[in-house]
Each structure stands twice: as C-alpha cells, then as structure tokens.
Write a protein that holds these residues in place. Structure first.
Motif, PDB file in Angstrom:
ATOM      1  N   SER A  58       0.823  -1.205   0.000  1.00  0.00           N
ATOM      2  CA  SER A  58       0.000   0.000   0.000  1.00  0.00           C
ATOM      3  C   SER A  58       0.858   1.256   0.000  1.00  0.00           C
ATOM      4  CB  SER A  58      -0.928   0.007   1.207  1.00  0.00           C
ATOM      5  OG  SER A  58      -0.183  -0.031   2.394  1.00  0.00           O
ATOM      6  N   MET A  59       2.075   1.139   0.558  1.00  0.00           N
ATOM      7  CA  MET A  59       2.999   2.276   0.583  1.00  0.00           C
ATOM      8  C   MET A  59       4.384   1.767   0.208  1.00  0.00           C
ATOM      9  SD  MET A  59       1.938   4.298   4.050  1.00  0.00           S
ATOM     10  CE  MET A  59       3.138   5.569   3.786  1.00  0.00           C
ATOM     11  N   VAL A  60       5.151   2.631  -0.427  1.00  0.00           N
ATOM     12  CA  VAL A  60       6.525   2.297  -0.790  1.00  0.00           C
ATOM     13  C   VAL A  60       7.449   3.257  -0.067  1.00  0.00           C
ATOM     14  CG1 VAL A  60       8.155   2.110  -2.700  1.00  0.00           C
ATOM     15  CG2 VAL A  60       5.784   1.435  -3.026  1.00  0.00           C
ATOM     16  N   ASN A  61       8.566   2.744   0.417  1.00  0.00           N
ATOM     17  CA  ASN A  61       9.589   3.536   1.112  1.00  0.00           C
ATOM     18  C   ASN A  61       9.100   4.106   2.440  1.00  0.00           C
ATOM     19  OD1 ASN A  61      11.183   3.029  -1.100  1.00  0.00           O
ATOM     20  ND2 ASN A  61      10.800   5.018  -2.041  1.00  0.00           N
ATOM     21  N   GLU A  62       8.152   3.434   3.096  1.00  0.00           N
ATOM     22  CA  GLU A  62       7.706   3.902   4.399  1.00  0.00           C
ATOM     23  C   GLU A  62       8.719   3.480   5.460  1.00  0.00           C
ATOM     24  OE1 GLU A  62       4.265   1.891   6.145  1.00  0.00           O
ATOM     25  OE2 GLU A  62       4.449   0.406   4.576  1.00  0.00           O
ATOM     26  N   LYS A  63       8.813   4.255   6.505  1.00  0.00           N
ATOM     27  CA  LYS A  63       9.737   3.960   7.598  1.00  0.00           C
ATOM     28  C   LYS A  63       9.187   2.821   8.448  1.00  0.00           C
ATOM     29  CE  LYS A  63      12.734   7.192   6.826  1.00  0.00           C
ATOM     30  NZ  LYS A  63      14.008   6.874   6.281  1.00  0.00           N
ATOM     31  N   PHE A  64      10.092   1.946   8.909  1.00  0.00           N
ATOM     32  CA  PHE A  64       9.696   0.818   9.752  1.00  0.00           C
ATOM     33  C   PHE A  64       9.466   1.306  11.167  1.00  0.00           C
ATOM     34  CE2 PHE A  64      10.853  -2.605  12.665  1.00  0.00           C
ATOM     35  CZ  PHE A  64       9.890  -3.534  12.299  1.00  0.00           C
ATOM     36  N   ASN A  65       8.358   0.847  11.766  1.00  0.00           N
ATOM     37  CA  ASN A  65       8.029   1.192  13.134  1.00  0.00           C
ATOM     38  C   ASN A  65       7.772  -0.107  13.891  1.00  0.00           C
ATOM     39  OD1 ASN A  65       6.967   2.034  15.556  1.00  0.00           O
ATOM     40  ND2 ASN A  65       5.709   3.641  14.653  1.00  0.00           N
ATOM     41  N   LEU A  66       8.649  -0.421  14.830  1.00  0.00           N
ATOM     42  CA  LEU A  66       8.554  -1.679  15.575  1.00  0.00           C
ATOM     43  C   LEU A  66       7.258  -1.758  16.381  1.00  0.00           C
ATOM     44  CD1 LEU A  66       9.947  -4.333  16.251  1.00  0.00           C
ATOM     45  CD2 LEU A  66      11.051  -3.178  18.163  1.00  0.00           C
ATOM     46  N   LYS A  67       6.798  -0.658  16.943  1.00  0.00           N
ATOM     47  CA  LYS A  67       5.560  -0.674  17.731  1.00  0.00           C
ATOM     48  C   LYS A  67       4.356  -1.053  16.877  1.00  0.00           C
ATOM     49  CE  LYS A  67       6.939   2.501  21.354  1.00  0.00           C
ATOM     50  NZ  LYS A  67       6.680   3.735  22.066  1.00  0.00           N
ATOM     51  N   GLU A  68       4.343  -0.627  15.614  1.00  0.00           N
ATOM     52  CA  GLU A  68       3.243  -0.990  14.721  1.00  0.00           C
ATOM     53  C   GLU A  68       3.332  -2.446  14.265  1.00  0.00           C
ATOM     54  OE1 GLU A  68       3.166   1.694  11.450  1.00  0.00           O
ATOM     55  OE2 GLU A  68       2.783   3.446  12.691  1.00  0.00           O
ATOM     56  N   ALA A  69       4.521  -3.001  14.285  1.00  0.00           N
ATOM     57  CA  ALA A  69       4.705  -4.381  13.819  1.00  0.00           C
ATOM     58  C   ALA A  69       4.411  -5.410  14.913  1.00  0.00           C
ATOM     59  CB  ALA A  69       6.141  -4.571  13.331  1.00  0.00           C
ATOM     60  N   MET A  70       4.435  -5.047  16.167  1.00  0.00           N
ATOM     61  CA  MET A  70       4.323  -6.005  17.258  1.00  0.00           C
ATOM     62  C   MET A  70       2.911  -6.473  17.628  1.00  0.00           C
ATOM     63  SD  MET A  70       7.297  -6.884  17.808  1.00  0.00           S
ATOM     64  CE  MET A  70       7.039  -7.948  19.183  1.00  0.00           C
ATOM     65  N   PRO A  71       1.838  -5.722  17.444  1.00  0.00           N
ATOM     66  CA  PRO A  71       0.518  -6.174  17.902  1.00  0.00           C
ATOM     67  C   PRO A  71       0.091  -7.563  17.427  1.00  0.00           C
ATOM     68  CG  PRO A  71       0.399  -3.862  17.377  1.00  0.00           C
ATOM     69  CD  PRO A  71       1.762  -4.339  16.971  1.00  0.00           C
ATOM     70  N   PRO A  72       0.366  -7.999  16.202  1.00  0.00           N
ATOM     71  CA  PRO A  72      -0.047  -9.361  15.821  1.00  0.00           C
ATOM     72  C   PRO A  72       0.622 -10.463  16.656  1.00  0.00           C
ATOM     73  CG  PRO A  72       0.478  -8.084  13.867  1.00  0.00           C
ATOM     74  CD  PRO A  72       0.892  -7.273  15.053  1.00  0.00           C
ATOM     75  N   PHE A  73       1.769 -10.170  17.264  1.00  0.00           N
ATOM     76  CA  PHE A  73       2.497 -11.174  18.028  1.00  0.00           C
ATOM     77  C   PHE A  73       2.100 -11.194  19.504  1.00  0.00           C
ATOM     78  CE2 PHE A  73       5.249 -10.053  14.466  1.00  0.00           C
ATOM     79  CZ  PHE A  73       5.375 -11.312  13.879  1.00  0.00           C
ATOM     80  N   LYS A  74       1.325 -10.226  19.934  1.00  0.00           N
ATOM     81  CA  LYS A  74       0.900 -10.183  21.338  1.00  0.00           C
ATOM     82  C   LYS A  74      -0.350 -11.041  21.510  1.00  0.00           C
ATOM     83  CE  LYS A  74       2.969  -5.775  22.311  1.00  0.00           C
ATOM     84  NZ  LYS A  74       2.801  -4.414  22.736  1.00  0.00           N
ATOM     85  N   GLY A  75      -0.392 -11.754  22.594  1.00  0.00           N
ATOM     86  CA  GLY A  75      -1.481 -12.689  22.870  1.00  0.00           C
ATOM     87  C   GLY A  75      -2.688 -12.033  23.313  1.00  0.00           C
TER      88      GLY A  75
END
Length: 107
Positions: free
Chosen positions: A90-107
């Motif tokens: 959906s976006m190209v060259n967006e900055k990586f944000n660890l906080k946005e990436a973690m919710p799927p891994f939280k129980g």
C-alpha cells in the motif's frame, strides 16, 4: 504482474537448494583436513567468515530502497516503484516502526 513476484520468490527459495548442496560439499572437504583444529572449527571459521564478509558487503553495497539505488535509471526506479505497488504494497519507502509491527504477536 503478481506472477512475476511468485517467480522471484521461487528463485529465492530455489537457490537454497544450491546453497545446501555447496555447503554439504564444503563440509565434507573441510572435515578431511588434518591439523590442530577440528573439522567443525574450520567449518565455523570458513562459513562464519564468509557470512560476516557478505554481510558487510551487503550493508555497504545494497541500497535500502529502490529510490536510493545508484545503478538504476529514473525510469527503472519508477518501474520498480510501480511493481511494488502493483504487488500489493500500500505504501513504498515507508519507515519501519517496531511498535506498529508487534501487535499481531501479542497474545
């Protein structure tokens, strides 16, 4: 265009077969060396050293995004961007944000 992505992924995973074959051949030959070091120690030094050198080379030589790629022309950069957008990003060259990436891994 999606089939081109599948082909690129198949090439990536298919190369693992050749890497495994080469690694097995290298392991066999290294374990035949007679010296003060054991075969596994030589194997560790050879494969680990190559991995570290390859990592430094990739860190220096490979660009972070297609927009930063030194060897592509402007039209090739635009084609790469269009291909990434067409492949479902959906976006190209967006900055990586660890906080946005973690919710799927939280129980």
């Amino acid at each position: 265009m999606r089939n081109k992505l599948v082909f690129r992924i198949a090439l990536y995973f298919g190369s693992a077969i050749f890497a495994t074959a080469f690694s097995g051949w290298l392991s066999f030959d290294v374990f035949q060396i007679d010296s003060k070091l054991h075969g596994w120690q030589y194997l560790f030094l050879i494969e680990g050293g190559l991995a570290i050198l390859g990592g430094f080379f990739a860190l220096y030589w490979l660009p972070g995004t297609s927009a930063e790629c030194r060897w592509l022309t402007d039209s090739e950069r635009n084609a790469a961007r269009a291909r990434m957008l067409c492949d479902g990003l959906s976006m190209v060259n967006e900055k990586f944000n660890l906080k946005e990436a973690m919710p799927p891994f939280k129980g």
